[in-house]
Design a protein around this motif. Structure first.
Motif, mmCIF file in Angstrom:
data_model
loop_
_atom_site.group_PDB
_atom_site.id
_atom_site.type_symbol
_atom_site.label_atom_id
_atom_site.label_comp_id
_atom_site.label_asym_id
_atom_site.label_seq_id
_atom_site.Cartn_x
_atom_site.Cartn_y
_atom_site.Cartn_z
ATOM 1 N N LYS A 167 0.834 -1.204 0.000
ATOM 2 C CA LYS A 167 0.000 0.000 0.000
ATOM 3 C C LYS A 167 0.869 1.254 0.000
ATOM 4 C CE LYS A 167 -4.037 1.870 0.142
ATOM 5 N NZ LYS A 167 -4.921 1.808 -1.001
ATOM 6 N N SER A 168 1.974 1.232 0.738
ATOM 7 C CA SER A 168 2.835 2.423 0.763
ATOM 8 C C SER A 168 3.496 2.636 -0.592
ATOM 9 C CB SER A 168 3.880 2.320 1.869
ATOM 10 O OG SER A 168 4.828 1.338 1.585
ATOM 11 N N GLU A 169 3.793 1.550 -1.320
ATOM 12 C CA GLU A 169 4.328 1.694 -2.681
ATOM 13 C C GLU A 169 3.298 2.363 -3.592
ATOM 14 O OE1 GLU A 169 5.375 -2.249 -3.887
ATOM 15 O OE2 GLU A 169 7.365 -2.136 -3.003
ATOM 16 N N GLU A 170 2.040 1.927 -3.481
ATOM 17 C CA GLU A 170 0.971 2.523 -4.295
ATOM 18 C C GLU A 170 0.817 4.005 -3.977
ATOM 19 O OE1 GLU A 170 -2.689 0.422 -3.796
ATOM 20 O OE2 GLU A 170 -1.816 -1.489 -4.385
ATOM 21 N N LEU A 171 0.831 4.342 -2.698
ATOM 22 C CA LEU A 171 0.672 5.738 -2.303
ATOM 23 C C LEU A 171 1.832 6.588 -2.797
ATOM 24 C CD1 LEU A 171 -0.652 5.310 1.341
ATOM 25 C CD2 LEU A 171 -1.941 6.030 -0.667
ATOM 26 N N LYS A 172 3.030 6.019 -2.792
ATOM 27 C CA LYS A 172 4.206 6.753 -3.259
ATOM 28 C C LYS A 172 4.090 7.063 -4.756
ATOM 29 C CE LYS A 172 8.105 5.182 -1.791
ATOM 30 N NZ LYS A 172 9.327 4.364 -1.641
ATOM 31 N N THR A 173 3.659 6.080 -5.551
ATOM 32 C CA THR A 173 3.535 6.313 -6.991
ATOM 33 C C THR A 173 2.395 7.287 -7.292
ATOM 34 O OG1 THR A 173 2.172 4.332 -7.245
ATOM 35 C CG2 THR A 173 4.540 4.102 -7.652
ATOM 36 N N GLU A 174 1.293 7.195 -6.548
ATOM 37 C CA GLU A 174 0.185 8.133 -6.745
ATOM 38 C C GLU A 174 0.624 9.557 -6.422
ATOM 39 O OE1 GLU A 174 -3.218 6.942 -4.503
ATOM 40 O OE2 GLU A 174 -3.467 5.081 -5.631
ATOM 41 N N LYS A 175 1.422 9.709 -5.376
ATOM 42 C CA LYS A 175 1.885 11.035 -4.978
ATOM 43 C C LYS A 175 2.822 11.620 -6.035
ATOM 44 C CE LYS A 175 3.946 13.430 -1.078
ATOM 45 N NZ LYS A 175 4.545 13.295 0.248
ATOM 46 N N GLU A 176 3.692 10.778 -6.588
ATOM 47 C CA GLU A 176 4.611 11.245 -7.629
ATOM 48 C C GLU A 176 3.851 11.672 -8.882
ATOM 49 O OE1 GLU A 176 7.280 8.014 -8.197
ATOM 50 O OE2 GLU A 176 8.365 8.389 -6.337
ATOM 51 N N VAL A 177 2.839 10.926 -9.257
ATOM 52 C CA VAL A 177 2.050 11.256 -10.449
ATOM 53 C C VAL A 177 1.294 12.551 -10.227
ATOM 54 C CG1 VAL A 177 0.070 10.525 -11.832
ATOM 55 C CG2 VAL A 177 1.863 8.895 -11.286
ATOM 56 N N SER A 178 0.698 12.723 -9.048
ATOM 57 C CA SER A 178 -0.083 13.937 -8.798
ATOM 58 C C SER A 178 0.801 15.172 -8.705
ATOM 59 C CB SER A 178 -0.916 13.784 -7.533
ATOM 60 O OG SER A 178 -0.080 13.707 -6.405
ATOM 61 N N GLN A 179 2.062 15.016 -8.273
ATOM 62 C CA GLN A 179 2.962 16.164 -8.217
ATOM 63 C C GLN A 179 3.403 16.590 -9.613
ATOM 64 O OE1 GLN A 179 6.110 14.987 -5.607
ATOM 65 N NE2 GLN A 179 4.999 15.590 -3.762
ATOM 66 N N ASN A 180 3.444 15.670 -10.549
ATOM 67 C CA ASN A 180 3.864 15.996 -11.912
ATOM 68 C C ASN A 180 2.754 16.650 -12.722
ATOM 69 O OD1 ASN A 180 6.381 14.941 -11.400
ATOM 70 N ND2 ASN A 180 5.879 12.923 -12.197
ATOM 71 N N GLN A 181 1.524 16.533 -12.270
ATOM 72 C CA GLN A 181 0.405 17.122 -13.002
ATOM 73 C C GLN A 181 0.083 18.496 -12.434
ATOM 74 O OE1 GLN A 181 -2.788 14.380 -12.564
ATOM 75 N NE2 GLN A 181 -1.988 12.957 -14.067
ATOM 76 N N ASP A 182 -0.289 19.380 -13.321
ATOM 77 C CA ASP A 182 -0.716 20.703 -12.901
ATOM 78 C C ASP A 182 -2.209 20.799 -13.179
ATOM 79 O OD1 ASP A 182 -0.880 23.275 -12.073
ATOM 80 O OD2 ASP A 182 0.175 24.143 -13.783
ATOM 81 N N ASN A 183 -2.998 20.431 -12.199
ATOM 82 C CA ASN A 183 -4.450 20.385 -12.384
ATOM 83 C C ASN A 183 -5.100 21.763 -12.348
ATOM 84 O OD1 ASN A 183 -4.390 17.603 -12.550
ATOM 85 N ND2 ASN A 183 -4.639 17.352 -10.346
ATOM 86 N N LEU A 184 -4.385 22.765 -11.883
ATOM 87 C CA LEU A 184 -4.969 24.097 -11.765
ATOM 88 C C LEU A 184 -4.475 25.050 -12.845
ATOM 89 C CD1 LEU A 184 -4.773 24.499 -7.894
ATOM 90 C CD2 LEU A 184 -6.731 23.831 -9.283
ATOM 91 N N HIS A 185 -3.919 24.500 -13.900
ATOM 92 C CA HIS A 185 -3.426 25.333 -14.994
ATOM 93 C C HIS A 185 -4.615 25.920 -15.756
ATOM 94 C CE1 HIS A 185 -0.758 26.793 -18.073
ATOM 95 N NE2 HIS A 185 -1.534 26.250 -18.992
ATOM 96 N N THR A 186 -4.647 27.241 -15.861
ATOM 97 C CA THR A 186 -5.731 27.908 -16.598
ATOM 98 C C THR A 186 -5.143 28.832 -17.652
ATOM 99 O OG1 THR A 186 -5.805 29.700 -14.995
ATOM 100 C CG2 THR A 186 -7.306 27.855 -14.625
ATOM 101 N N VAL A 187 -5.991 29.160 -18.623
ATOM 102 C CA VAL A 187 -5.599 30.060 -19.710
ATOM 103 C C VAL A 187 -6.454 31.312 -19.577
ATOM 104 C CG1 VAL A 187 -5.448 30.301 -22.214
ATOM 105 C CG2 VAL A 187 -5.089 28.072 -21.145
ATOM 106 N N ARG A 188 -5.829 32.443 -19.775
ATOM 107 C CA ARG A 188 -6.582 33.693 -19.633
ATOM 108 C C ARG A 188 -7.544 33.913 -20.797
ATOM 109 N NH1 ARG A 188 -3.737 38.452 -16.575
ATOM 110 N NH2 ARG A 188 -2.910 37.244 -14.876
#
Length: 124
Positions: free
Chosen positions: A95-116
């Motif tokens: 489970k800790s391996e899964e959480l580590k990979t999920e955390k790495e993936v979410s840090q690489n994504q910019d979910n709040l990127h917006t365009v003016r």
């Protein structure tokens, strides 16, 4: 032996208890032997540390595991007693391996990127 015919020649009275000896499963003695090898909880924290070291996992994870299950009384979900703590430790590691990979993936994504300059005519 019961006869399963349509005639009323046989009456079955289920209200009368059986006067004979109660039947005990022949494998009852085996069940008590099987329970003797189970490891419900480790003897101490050092046993958990040694197990995690053997699995090549950090000491901090072993401490987290030990403290967590000590706090909840070595139960799963607060109800079911742990029958094999080593299997639970392996699940903790997975489970800790899964959480580590999920955390790495979410840090690489910019979910709040917006365009003016948005084009509201484009469908979603």
């Amino acid at each position: 032996m019961l006869k399963f015919e349509t005639t009323s020649g046989q009456a079955l009275d289920l209200g009368v208890p059986n006067q004979g000896q109660a039947l005990v499963p022949s494998n009852k003695h085996i069940q008590t032997i099987e329970n003797s090898y189970k490891l419900p909880q480790p003897k101490n924290e050092n046993e958990v540390l040694d197990f995690f070291k053997k699995e090549e996992w950090p000491e901090i994870e072993a401490q987290k595991f030990y403290n967590h299950y000590c706090a909840i009384g070595w139960k799963i979900g607060g109800k079911i007693k742990i029958e094999n703590w080593q299997a639970s430790a392996k699940n903790w590691i997975l489970k800790s391996e899964e959480l580590k990979t999920e955390k790495e993936v979410s840090q690489n994504q910019d979910n709040l990127h917006t365009v003016r300059n948005k084009n509201y005519n484009q469908p979603l």
